[in-house]
Design a protein around this motif. Structure first.
Motif, PDB file in Angstrom:
ATOM      1  N   VAL A  68      15.643  -8.900  -4.871  1.00  0.00           N
ATOM      2  CA  VAL A  68      14.310  -8.877  -4.257  1.00  0.00           C
ATOM      3  C   VAL A  68      14.142  -7.616  -3.417  1.00  0.00           C
ATOM      4  O   VAL A  68      13.096  -6.961  -3.462  1.00  0.00           O
ATOM      5  N   THR A  69      15.176  -7.256  -2.667  1.00  0.00           N
ATOM      6  CA  THR A  69      15.114  -6.037  -1.849  1.00  0.00           C
ATOM      7  C   THR A  69      14.909  -4.811  -2.727  1.00  0.00           C
ATOM      8  O   THR A  69      14.065  -3.958  -2.433  1.00  0.00           O
ATOM      9  N   GLU A  70      15.672  -4.722  -3.814  1.00  0.00           N
ATOM     10  CA  GLU A  70      15.528  -3.576  -4.727  1.00  0.00           C
ATOM     11  C   GLU A  70      14.138  -3.541  -5.357  1.00  0.00           C
ATOM     12  O   GLU A  70      13.539  -2.471  -5.492  1.00  0.00           O
ATOM     13  N   ALA A  71      13.599  -4.702  -5.722  1.00  0.00           N
ATOM     14  CA  ALA A  71      12.253  -4.757  -6.305  1.00  0.00           C
ATOM     15  C   ALA A  71      11.206  -4.323  -5.288  1.00  0.00           C
ATOM     16  O   ALA A  71      10.255  -3.607  -5.636  1.00  0.00           O
ATOM     17  N   ASN A  72      11.378  -4.718  -4.036  1.00  0.00           N
ATOM     18  CA  ASN A  72      10.432  -4.306  -2.996  1.00  0.00           C
ATOM     19  C   ASN A  72      10.477  -2.804  -2.759  1.00  0.00           C
ATOM     20  O   ASN A  72       9.438  -2.166  -2.573  1.00  0.00           O
ATOM     21  N   VAL A  73      11.671  -2.236  -2.754  1.00  0.00           N
ATOM     22  CA  VAL A  73      11.800  -0.784  -2.576  1.00  0.00           C
ATOM     23  C   VAL A  73      11.120  -0.061  -3.729  1.00  0.00           C
ATOM     24  O   VAL A  73      10.375   0.902  -3.530  1.00  0.00           O
ATOM     25  N   GLU A  74      11.353  -0.527  -4.949  1.00  0.00           N
ATOM     26  CA  GLU A  74      10.735   0.093  -6.125  1.00  0.00           C
ATOM     27  C   GLU A  74       9.207  -0.030  -6.077  1.00  0.00           C
ATOM     28  O   GLU A  74       8.489   0.915  -6.386  1.00  0.00           O
ATOM     29  N   ALA A  75       8.715  -1.187  -5.666  1.00  0.00           N
ATOM     30  CA  ALA A  75       7.266  -1.383  -5.572  1.00  0.00           C
ATOM     31  C   ALA A  75       6.662  -0.472  -4.512  1.00  0.00           C
ATOM     32  O   ALA A  75       5.562   0.062  -4.694  1.00  0.00           O
ATOM     33  N   ALA A  76       7.373  -0.263  -3.421  1.00  0.00           N
ATOM     34  CA  ALA A  76       6.875   0.628  -2.368  1.00  0.00           C
ATOM     35  C   ALA A  76       6.809   2.063  -2.877  1.00  0.00           C
ATOM     36  O   ALA A  76       5.865   2.797  -2.579  1.00  0.00           O
ATOM     37  N   ARG A  77       7.812   2.468  -3.663  1.00  0.00           N
ATOM     38  CA  ARG A  77       7.794   3.822  -4.239  1.00  0.00           C
ATOM     39  C   ARG A  77       6.624   3.968  -5.203  1.00  0.00           C
ATOM     40  O   ARG A  77       5.935   4.969  -5.214  1.00  0.00           O
ATOM     41  N   ALA A  78       6.422   2.967  -6.042  1.00  0.00           N
ATOM     42  CA  ALA A  78       5.361   3.015  -7.047  1.00  0.00           C
ATOM     43  C   ALA A  78       3.991   2.895  -6.396  1.00  0.00           C
ATOM     44  O   ALA A  78       2.988   3.299  -6.978  1.00  0.00           O
ATOM     45  N   GLY A  79       3.919   2.344  -5.200  1.00  0.00           N
ATOM     46  CA  GLY A  79       2.654   2.141  -4.511  1.00  0.00           C
ATOM     47  C   GLY A  79       1.935   3.435  -4.191  1.00  0.00           C
ATOM     48  O   GLY A  79       0.729   3.443  -3.974  1.00  0.00           O
ATOM     49  N   ASP A  80       2.659   4.560  -4.171  1.00  0.00           N
ATOM     50  CA  ASP A  80       2.038   5.845  -3.857  1.00  0.00           C
ATOM     51  C   ASP A  80       0.949   6.205  -4.855  1.00  0.00           C
ATOM     52  O   ASP A  80      -0.054   6.798  -4.500  1.00  0.00           O
ATOM     53  N   ASP A  81       1.134   5.849  -6.104  1.00  0.00           N
ATOM     54  CA  ASP A  81       0.138   6.181  -7.118  1.00  0.00           C
ATOM     55  C   ASP A  81      -0.546   4.925  -7.664  1.00  0.00           C
ATOM     56  O   ASP A  81      -1.087   4.931  -8.762  1.00  0.00           O
ATOM     57  N   ALA A  82      -0.531   3.854  -6.904  1.00  0.00           N
ATOM     58  CA  ALA A  82      -1.094   2.585  -7.361  1.00  0.00           C
ATOM     59  C   ALA A  82      -2.576   2.709  -7.688  1.00  0.00           C
ATOM     60  O   ALA A  82      -3.049   2.172  -8.691  1.00  0.00           O
ATOM     61  N   GLU A  83      -3.329   3.421  -6.855  1.00  0.00           N
ATOM     62  CA  GLU A  83      -4.766   3.554  -7.108  1.00  0.00           C
ATOM     63  C   GLU A  83      -5.023   4.266  -8.429  1.00  0.00           C
ATOM     64  O   GLU A  83      -5.873   3.840  -9.225  1.00  0.00           O
ATOM     65  N   ALA A  84      -4.270   5.318  -8.705  1.00  0.00           N
ATOM     66  CA  ALA A  84      -4.447   6.044  -9.965  1.00  0.00           C
ATOM     67  C   ALA A  84      -4.062   5.171 -11.155  1.00  0.00           C
ATOM     68  O   ALA A  84      -4.748   5.177 -12.184  1.00  0.00           O
ATOM     69  N   ARG A  85      -3.005   4.378 -11.033  1.00  0.00           N
ATOM     70  CA  ARG A  85      -2.598   3.500 -12.130  1.00  0.00           C
ATOM     71  C   ARG A  85      -3.651   2.428 -12.380  1.00  0.00           C
ATOM     72  O   ARG A  85      -3.960   2.113 -13.521  1.00  0.00           O
ATOM     73  N   ILE A  86      -4.243   1.878 -11.326  1.00  0.00           N
ATOM     74  CA  ILE A  86      -5.299   0.867 -11.492  1.00  0.00           C
ATOM     75  C   ILE A  86      -6.513   1.495 -12.155  1.00  0.00           C
ATOM     76  O   ILE A  86      -7.115   0.918 -13.053  1.00  0.00           O
ATOM     77  N   ARG A  87      -6.878   2.710 -11.729  1.00  0.00           N
ATOM     78  CA  ARG A  87      -8.009   3.403 -12.330  1.00  0.00           C
ATOM     79  C   ARG A  87      -7.766   3.625 -13.821  1.00  0.00           C
ATOM     80  O   ARG A  87      -8.656   3.420 -14.643  1.00  0.00           O
ATOM     81  N   ASP A  88      -6.528   4.003 -14.180  1.00  0.00           N
ATOM     82  CA  ASP A  88      -6.191   4.196 -15.593  1.00  0.00           C
ATOM     83  C   ASP A  88      -6.326   2.888 -16.366  1.00  0.00           C
ATOM     84  O   ASP A  88      -6.835   2.872 -17.490  1.00  0.00           O
ATOM     85  N   LEU A  89      -5.877   1.797 -15.768  1.00  0.00           N
ATOM     86  CA  LEU A  89      -5.982   0.498 -16.435  1.00  0.00           C
ATOM     87  C   LEU A  89      -7.434   0.085 -16.638  1.00  0.00           C
ATOM     88  O   LEU A  89      -7.767  -0.604 -17.599  1.00  0.00           O
ATOM     89  N   LEU A  90      -8.305   0.508 -15.740  1.00  0.00           N
ATOM     90  CA  LEU A  90      -9.719   0.159 -15.827  1.00  0.00           C
ATOM     91  C   LEU A  90     -10.507   1.182 -16.640  1.00  0.00           C
ATOM     92  O   LEU A  90     -11.728   1.191 -16.621  1.00  0.00           O
ATOM     93  N   GLY A  91      -9.823   2.035 -17.340  1.00  0.00           N
ATOM     94  CA  GLY A  91     -10.496   3.010 -18.202  1.00  0.00           C
ATOM     95  C   GLY A  91     -11.064   4.193 -17.440  1.00  0.00           C
ATOM     96  O   GLY A  91     -12.078   4.751 -17.848  1.00  0.00           O
ATOM     97  N   GLY A  92     -10.450   4.554 -16.352  1.00  0.00           N
ATOM     98  CA  GLY A  92     -10.874   5.736 -15.614  1.00  0.00           C
ATOM     99  C   GLY A  92     -12.059   5.513 -14.705  1.00  0.00           C
ATOM    100  O   GLY A  92     -12.636   6.462 -14.188  1.00  0.00           O
ATOM    101  N   ALA A  93     -12.461   4.276 -14.526  1.00  0.00           N
ATOM    102  CA  ALA A  93     -13.612   3.991 -13.657  1.00  0.00           C
ATOM    103  C   ALA A  93     -13.318   4.417 -12.231  1.00  0.00           C
ATOM    104  O   ALA A  93     -12.225   4.227 -11.731  1.00  0.00           O
ATOM    105  N   GLN A  94     -14.297   5.007 -11.608  1.00  0.00           N
ATOM    106  CA  GLN A  94     -14.173   5.419 -10.211  1.00  0.00           C
ATOM    107  C   GLN A  94     -14.602   4.269  -9.319  1.00  0.00           C
ATOM    108  O   GLN A  94     -15.459   3.469  -9.697  1.00  0.00           O
ATOM    109  N   PRO A  95     -14.030   4.179  -8.126  1.00  0.00           N
ATOM    110  CA  PRO A  95     -14.469   3.124  -7.212  1.00  0.00           C
ATOM    111  C   PRO A  95     -15.928   3.326  -6.839  1.00  0.00           C
ATOM    112  O   PRO A  95     -16.423   4.456  -6.840  1.00  0.00           O
ATOM    113  N   PRO A  96     -16.683   2.250  -6.571  1.00  0.00           N
ATOM    114  CA  PRO A  96     -18.099   2.402  -6.216  1.00  0.00           C
ATOM    115  C   PRO A  96     -18.257   3.196  -4.940  1.00  0.00           C
ATOM    116  O   PRO A  96     -17.428   3.113  -4.032  1.00  0.00           O
TER     117      PRO A  96
END
Length: 88
Positions: free
Chosen positions: A51-79
């Protein structure tokens, strides 16, 4: 570290309110029963480590989380923020 030899059915007392009971011995493993107050955490070390290792990895990946979500939504920009109400 205290190292003990126990047989099936024997117990180890920790403090006044924690009891470890050897339940079974199979090959290279044993089954241990743990009786402890509800307020005492009893966790397997490998689960806590995973669990600790997964949390550390998630924190590292969180830096680009917004860009990854935008990619999943087809490049949509936030309103855009709605325009401010005119002052009276």
């Amino acid at each position: 570290m205290l190292v003990l030899t126990r047989k099936v059915g024997e117990r180890i007392l920790i403090g006044d309110d924690i009891v470890l009971t050897i339940l079974d011995s199979r090959g290279d493993g044993i089954r241990v029963g743990i009786d402890a107050p509800r307020g005492i955490k009893v966790q397997r070390e490998e689960v806590v480590r995973a669990v600790t290792e997964a949390n550390v990895e998630a924190a590292r990946a969180g830096d680009d989380a917004e860009a990854r979500i935008r990619d999943l939504l087809g490049g949509a920009q936030p309103p855009a923020d709605p325009p401010a109400a005119p002052e009276k």
